[in-house]
Scaffold this motif. Structure first.
Motif, PDB file in Angstrom:
ATOM      1  N   MET A 172      12.182  -1.060   2.532  1.00  0.00           N
ATOM      2  CA  MET A 172      10.349  -0.775   2.975  1.00  0.00           C
ATOM      3  C   MET A 172       9.758  -0.735   1.937  1.00  0.00           C
ATOM      4  N   VAL A 173       8.551  -0.552   2.362  1.00  0.00           N
ATOM      5  CA  VAL A 173       7.252  -0.324   1.707  1.00  0.00           C
ATOM      6  C   VAL A 173       6.364   1.517   1.784  1.00  0.00           C
ATOM      7  N   LYS A 174       7.062   2.458   1.199  1.00  0.00           N
ATOM      8  CA  LYS A 174       6.369   4.084   1.407  1.00  0.00           C
ATOM      9  C   LYS A 174       5.372   3.906   1.743  1.00  0.00           C
ATOM     10  N   LYS A 175       4.801   4.387   2.472  1.00  0.00           N
ATOM     11  CA  LYS A 175       3.302   4.595   3.355  1.00  0.00           C
ATOM     12  C   LYS A 175       2.627   6.354   2.646  1.00  0.00           C
ATOM     13  N   ALA A 176       1.537   6.270   2.752  1.00  0.00           N
ATOM     14  CA  ALA A 176       0.788   7.358   2.951  1.00  0.00           C
ATOM     15  C   ALA A 176      -0.852   7.773   3.493  1.00  0.00           C
ATOM     16  N   VAL A 177      -0.722   8.296   3.842  1.00  0.00           N
ATOM     17  CA  VAL A 177      -1.914   8.240   4.483  1.00  0.00           C
ATOM     18  C   VAL A 177      -3.137   9.093   4.626  1.00  0.00           C
ATOM     19  N   ILE A 178      -4.435   9.117   4.190  1.00  0.00           N
ATOM     20  CA  ILE A 178      -4.770  10.133   3.498  1.00  0.00           C
ATOM     21  C   ILE A 178      -6.169   9.889   4.316  1.00  0.00           C
ATOM     22  N   ALA A 179      -6.316  10.797   5.104  1.00  0.00           N
ATOM     23  CA  ALA A 179      -7.669  11.259   6.283  1.00  0.00           C
ATOM     24  C   ALA A 179      -8.833  11.540   5.202  1.00  0.00           C
ATOM     25  N   GLY A 180     -10.201  11.099   5.535  1.00  0.00           N
ATOM     26  CA  GLY A 180     -10.975  11.538   4.466  1.00  0.00           C
ATOM     27  C   GLY A 180     -11.004  11.375   3.228  1.00  0.00           C
ATOM     28  N   GLY A 181     -10.343  10.142   2.508  1.00  0.00           N
ATOM     29  CA  GLY A 181      -9.970   9.999   1.735  1.00  0.00           C
ATOM     30  C   GLY A 181     -11.020   9.375   0.571  1.00  0.00           C
ATOM     31  N   THR A 182     -12.426   9.213   0.961  1.00  0.00           N
ATOM     32  CA  THR A 182     -13.347   8.599   0.080  1.00  0.00           C
ATOM     33  C   THR A 182     -14.244   9.120  -0.960  1.00  0.00           C
TER      34      THR A 182
ATOM     35  N   THR B 217     -10.914   9.813  -3.640  1.00  0.00           N
ATOM     36  CA  THR B 217      -9.604   8.677  -4.455  1.00  0.00           C
ATOM     37  C   THR B 217      -9.115   9.129  -5.420  1.00  0.00           C
ATOM     38  N   TYR B 218      -8.831   9.930  -6.147  1.00  0.00           N
ATOM     39  CA  TYR B 218      -7.276  10.221  -7.448  1.00  0.00           C
ATOM     40  C   TYR B 218      -6.442   9.801  -6.531  1.00  0.00           C
ATOM     41  N   LEU B 219      -5.855  10.591  -5.794  1.00  0.00           N
ATOM     42  CA  LEU B 219      -4.481  10.575  -4.934  1.00  0.00           C
ATOM     43  C   LEU B 219      -4.478   9.674  -4.041  1.00  0.00           C
ATOM     44  N   LYS B 220      -5.471   8.843  -3.987  1.00  0.00           N
ATOM     45  CA  LYS B 220      -4.908   7.187  -3.746  1.00  0.00           C
ATOM     46  C   LYS B 220      -4.437   6.791  -4.727  1.00  0.00           C
ATOM     47  N   GLU B 221      -4.960   6.329  -5.800  1.00  0.00           N
ATOM     48  CA  GLU B 221      -4.234   6.050  -7.467  1.00  0.00           C
ATOM     49  C   GLU B 221      -3.684   6.286  -7.304  1.00  0.00           C
ATOM     50  N   LYS B 222      -2.963   7.143  -7.758  1.00  0.00           N
ATOM     51  CA  LYS B 222      -2.022   7.863  -8.158  1.00  0.00           C
ATOM     52  C   LYS B 222      -0.637   7.044  -7.240  1.00  0.00           C
ATOM     53  N   TYR B 223      -1.260   7.628  -5.776  1.00  0.00           N
ATOM     54  CA  TYR B 223       0.389   7.018  -5.123  1.00  0.00           C
ATOM     55  C   TYR B 223       0.320   5.019  -5.113  1.00  0.00           C
ATOM     56  N   GLU B 224      -0.432   4.724  -5.197  1.00  0.00           N
ATOM     57  CA  GLU B 224      -0.677   3.436  -5.543  1.00  0.00           C
ATOM     58  C   GLU B 224      -0.325   3.032  -6.571  1.00  0.00           C
ATOM     59  N   ARG B 225      -0.269   4.289  -7.903  1.00  0.00           N
ATOM     60  CA  ARG B 225       1.180   3.943  -9.148  1.00  0.00           C
ATOM     61  C   ARG B 225       2.702   4.532  -8.421  1.00  0.00           C
ATOM     62  N   LEU B 226       2.430   4.887  -7.802  1.00  0.00           N
ATOM     63  CA  LEU B 226       4.425   5.423  -7.451  1.00  0.00           C
ATOM     64  C   LEU B 226       4.836   4.695  -6.139  1.00  0.00           C
ATOM     65  N   GLY B 227       4.073   3.352  -5.960  1.00  0.00           N
ATOM     66  CA  GLY B 227       4.313   2.057  -5.167  1.00  0.00           C
ATOM     67  C   GLY B 227       3.958   2.353  -3.866  1.00  0.00           C
ATOM     68  N   TYR B 228       2.991   3.049  -3.499  1.00  0.00           N
ATOM     69  CA  TYR B 228       3.029   3.550  -1.750  1.00  0.00           C
ATOM     70  C   TYR B 228       1.593   2.619  -1.243  1.00  0.00           C
ATOM     71  N   ARG B 229       1.956   2.378   0.064  1.00  0.00           N
ATOM     72  CA  ARG B 229       0.922   1.557   0.419  1.00  0.00           C
ATOM     73  C   ARG B 229       0.120   2.863   1.501  1.00  0.00           C
TER      74      ARG B 229
ATOM     75  N   GLU C 236      -5.663  17.067 -11.177  1.00  0.00           N
ATOM     76  CA  GLU C 236      -4.247  16.390 -11.325  1.00  0.00           C
ATOM     77  C   GLU C 236      -3.366  17.072 -10.914  1.00  0.00           C
ATOM     78  N   ASP C 237      -3.637  18.931 -10.976  1.00  0.00           N
ATOM     79  CA  ASP C 237      -2.392  19.934 -10.994  1.00  0.00           C
ATOM     80  C   ASP C 237      -2.647  19.967  -8.818  1.00  0.00           C
ATOM     81  N   LEU C 238      -3.894  19.829  -8.452  1.00  0.00           N
ATOM     82  CA  LEU C 238      -3.722  19.862  -7.264  1.00  0.00           C
ATOM     83  C   LEU C 238      -2.767  18.750  -6.765  1.00  0.00           C
ATOM     84  N   TYR C 239      -2.717  16.938  -7.175  1.00  0.00           N
ATOM     85  CA  TYR C 239      -1.858  16.400  -6.980  1.00  0.00           C
ATOM     86  C   TYR C 239      -0.454  16.698  -7.183  1.00  0.00           C
ATOM     87  N   ARG C 240      -0.162  17.145  -8.212  1.00  0.00           N
ATOM     88  CA  ARG C 240       1.158  17.502  -8.638  1.00  0.00           C
ATOM     89  C   ARG C 240       2.178  18.935  -7.909  1.00  0.00           C
TER      90      ARG C 240
END
Length: 294
Positions: free
Chosen positions: A1-11, A16-28, A195-199
């Motif tokens: 199954m595809v891993k899902k992440a939801v970002i509310a208020g993510g524009t 935007t930074y978190l979205k790109e990072k998680y998409e690189r990890l294979g998340y939808r 980057e440390d916030l994402y980490r």
């Protein structure tokens, strides 16, 4: 199954930074926002579908505090945080398979103006005033939900350094020769590299035993004077004119914002993160600015 992440208020720039990072990890990655291209806040069916079985939910939603504190703006700042948090909580309660982790933004502004000692999660003193009341209500809304299958973490986020956000106005000040200290220059400047916030979010995902409140700030806050000097050096500017309190108040009125964003002393340290073994990639402003100016 595809891993899902939801970002509310993510524009914004953080989302935007978190979205790109998680998409690189294979998340939808699903975005909930007011934008027509995303899941709308009033679309309960699509919200629930996105949240059902998600590995991660991140809530960043809220009107920017970079505005004048009129009564109308204060209501919107307050309601845009509490109402979206409550909406997410109700949708999570309705999920067939609850999300594993819900990370809700909070703010380091919840602590008092501090020039005497650092504020930690356990020993910090909550302040007073409008911004503090917003932060308290935001966290109260979040922790009012008792979700047995969803771990909850509130991140009291310091000023985020990245390509966007507060970096742009600070860089403009330096560029136009106004990059000196602001006010006394003694007020503390707590910050975190994006980057440390994402980490930090990733760290929370990997540590199933962690929940509650964490300060999301670098371990080495600096004074406003030190911050402006480091920023000038990173931009190869030798000097910058200082701005007194009355100058800042005049400028803030012209720019339709508040001086609190600059003059409040935020001395916040990440005691819990450090204790749990988190290693910052950018622990000092020098290394953070060097990375952002590459």
């Amino acid at each position: 199954m595809v891993k899902k992440a939801v970002i509310a208020g993510g524009t914004g720039f953080i989302g935007t930074y978190l979205k790109e990072k998680y998409e690189r990890l294979g998340y939808r990655v699903y975005i909930i926002s007011r934008g027509s291209e995303h899941i709308q806040w009033d679309d309960a069916h699509r919200m629930k579908d996105a949240l059902d079985g998600a590995k991660l939910v991140i809530n960043l939603a809220g009107k920017s505090v970079n505005c004048r504190y009129t009564e109308a703006n204060k209501r919107e700042i307050f309601n845009s945080r509490t109402e979206t948090t409550e909406s997410l909580g109700r949708m999570i309660e309705a999920c067939s398979i609850a999300p594993e982790l819900w990370v809700n933004a909070s703010t380091a502004t919840i602590y008092r103006h501090a020039e005497d000692r650092p504020m930690t999660e356990d020993g910090g003193e909550v302040g007073r005033g409008f911004s503090v009341e917003v932060a308290k209500a935001w966290e109260d809304s979040f922790f009012s939900f008792q979700l047995p299958d969803t771990r909850q973490v509130a991140l009291r986020i310091a000023i985020v350094l990245g390509e966007g956000g507060v970096m742009e106005p600070y860089r403009k000040l330096v560029k136009y020769g106004l990059g000196g200290k602001q006010g006394s220059g003694r007020q503390m400047f707590s910050w975190i590299h994006i980057e440390d916030l994402y980490r930090t979010v990733r760290f929370m995902q990997h540590r199933d035993e962690l929940s509650g409140v964490f300060n999301a700030s670098a371990p080495n806050p600096v004074t406003n004077k030190e911050w402006m000097k480091a920023l000038r050096q990173s931009m190869n500017r030798r000097a910058g004119l200082p701005a007194s309190k009355w100058m800042l108040e005049t400028g803030a009125a012209a720019l339709r914002t508040e001086t609190e964003l600059i003059l409040k002393s935020r001395w916040v340290v990440p005691e819990r993160l450090v204790r749990e073994g988190f290693r910052f990639r950018y622990p000092g402003v020098g290394s953070a600015l060097a990375d952002l100016n590459n």
